[in-house]
Enzyme design. Sequence first.
Site, short mmCIF file in Angstrom:
data_model
loop_
_atom_site.label_atom_id
_atom_site.label_comp_id
_atom_site.label_asym_id
_atom_site.label_seq_id
_atom_site.Cartn_x
_atom_site.Cartn_y
_atom_site.Cartn_z
N ASP A 249 -1.04 -1.47 -4.12
CA ASP A 249 -2.49 -1.63 -3.44
C ASP A 249 -2.99 -0.12 -2.94
O ASP A 249 -2.15 0.72 -2.50
CB ASP A 249 -2.35 -2.37 -2.20
CG ASP A 249 -3.62 -2.82 -1.63
OD1 ASP A 249 -4.82 -2.80 -2.31
OD2 ASP A 249 -3.66 -2.83 -0.15
N HIS A 250 -4.17 0.34 -3.48
CA HIS A 250 -4.75 1.51 -3.26
C HIS A 250 -3.87 2.45 -3.58
O HIS A 250 -3.74 3.56 -2.84
CB HIS A 250 -5.17 1.79 -1.84
CG HIS A 250 -6.26 0.53 -1.36
ND1 HIS A 250 -7.78 0.94 -1.92
CD2 HIS A 250 -6.40 -0.33 -0.52
CE1 HIS A 250 -8.61 0.15 -1.19
NE2 HIS A 250 -7.72 -0.79 -0.67
N ASP B 186 -7.07 3.71 -7.26
CA ASP B 186 -8.09 3.71 -6.44
C ASP B 186 -8.91 5.28 -6.69
O ASP B 186 -8.29 6.48 -6.02
CB ASP B 186 -7.89 3.67 -4.70
CG ASP B 186 -8.96 3.61 -4.13
OD1 ASP B 186 -10.28 3.97 -4.60
OD2 ASP B 186 -8.83 3.00 -2.93
N SER C 252 0.83 -1.26 -0.11
CA SER C 252 -0.09 -0.04 -0.05
C SER C 252 0.94 1.13 -0.07
O SER C 252 2.07 1.01 0.28
CB SER C 252 -0.91 0.13 1.33
OG SER C 252 -0.01 0.11 2.23
N ASN D 79 -8.04 -9.71 -0.88
CA ASN D 79 -7.01 -9.01 0.06
C ASN D 79 -6.80 -9.14 1.31
O ASN D 79 -8.05 -9.04 2.17
CB ASN D 79 -7.29 -7.45 -0.21
CG ASN D 79 -6.98 -7.11 -1.62
OD1 ASN D 79 -6.74 -7.75 -2.46
ND2 ASN D 79 -6.81 -5.81 -1.72
N GLU E 40 -11.32 0.53 -8.29
CA GLU E 40 -12.40 0.36 -7.45
C GLU E 40 -13.44 1.38 -7.66
O GLU E 40 -13.48 2.43 -8.02
CB GLU E 40 -11.90 0.93 -5.98
CG GLU E 40 -12.76 0.77 -4.66
CD GLU E 40 -12.41 0.99 -3.55
OE1 GLU E 40 -10.97 0.64 -3.04
OE2 GLU E 40 -12.86 1.53 -2.61
O1 G3H Z 1 -6.14 -3.64 0.25
C1 G3H Z 1 -6.08 -4.37 1.47
C2 G3H Z 1 -7.21 -5.14 1.94
O2 G3H Z 1 -8.29 -4.67 1.55
C3 G3H Z 1 -6.72 -5.26 3.54
O3 G3H Z 1 -7.94 -5.59 4.18
O4 G3H Z 1 -7.64 -4.86 6.62
O5 G3H Z 1 -9.39 -6.63 6.11
O6 G3H Z 1 -6.83 -7.12 5.79
P1 G3H Z 1 -8.08 -6.15 5.70
ZN ZN Z 2 -8.31 -2.55 0.48
#
Ligand code: G3H
Ligand code: ZN
Length: 285
Positions: A81-82, A103, A49, A229, A133
């Site tokens: 990620d994101h 995102d 992330s 994820n 997303e």
């Molecule tokens: O993008 C990362 C995930 O959506 C993390 O989800 O906090 O439930 O592990 P989580």
């Molecule tokens: Zn996430």
Amino acid sequence: MLVTGKELLLDAQKNKYAVGAFNINNMEIVQAIVSAAEELDSPVIIQASQGGLKYAGVEYIAALGKLAGRNSRVPIALHLDHGTDFDQVMQCIRHGFTSVMIDGSRFPLEENIAFTKRVVEIAHAVGVTVEAELGKIGGTEDHITVSEKDATFTDPEEARRFAEETGVDYLAIAVGTAHGVYKGEPKLDYDRISEIREVVDIPLVLHGSSGVPTESLQKAIPLGICKINIDTDIRAAFANAVGDFVRANPDEIDPRKILSPATAAMKEKIMEKMHIFGSVGKAWK
Ligand code: G3H
Ligand code: ZN
């Protein structure tokens, strides 16, 4: 080997399983993920992330992820990620990520489409595949049954238009999960997943999947969820193992001894998830 996210997720979509996408911040988490994937012959996505990149630096994260992919006999994708910042997404592509998430969920639909499309065009030109997303994966409590929160769930018709107009490769949808630790039990909107799947042909992504019951995940996968994820559950495994070790060995100062049980605990948790997701034995090539 290092592959794109799309390669992994199309196989998952075809064969009705999900690939785990596990968040990394340091070498031990990468080692836990790779070791779990190799032991179970499972494909896997290593993702970082923006917080992870800020903590370790994009160069360290990219080096760890690429090394893991190149040295491994199972297919691995290195994913952002994101990503909410255009320049950072470009940096990740430049450093060799094989998959990025853009995102734009904070924007109204039109803007999210334009923002996402811009990244898709550039990423595709250099062989990187893209997650976006639509809808908002939000709060940590009571959001599932409250009607006004339903407005943040992904609308199937908007999802159809979004996928078509952006050319994105896989889509994160808001269907009842939330990031972080759940206070109550999350309830997934399975009908919504099915409705989205009917009109959207690309692999669907479930965020906020830590703490979601096994049965719920296993019900969602055949409906079209191909990427799941997990971050919070790995953090908990890490923190509990370090805490237990330090309490039991208060005089130990060797980081290797302190962190080894944590790496083993994270590996165990990741293997448990791979069994749940049905990705065991699905490594190809
Ligand atoms: O993008 C990362 C995930 O959506 C993390 O989800 O906090 O439930 O592990 P989580
Ligand atoms: Zn996430």
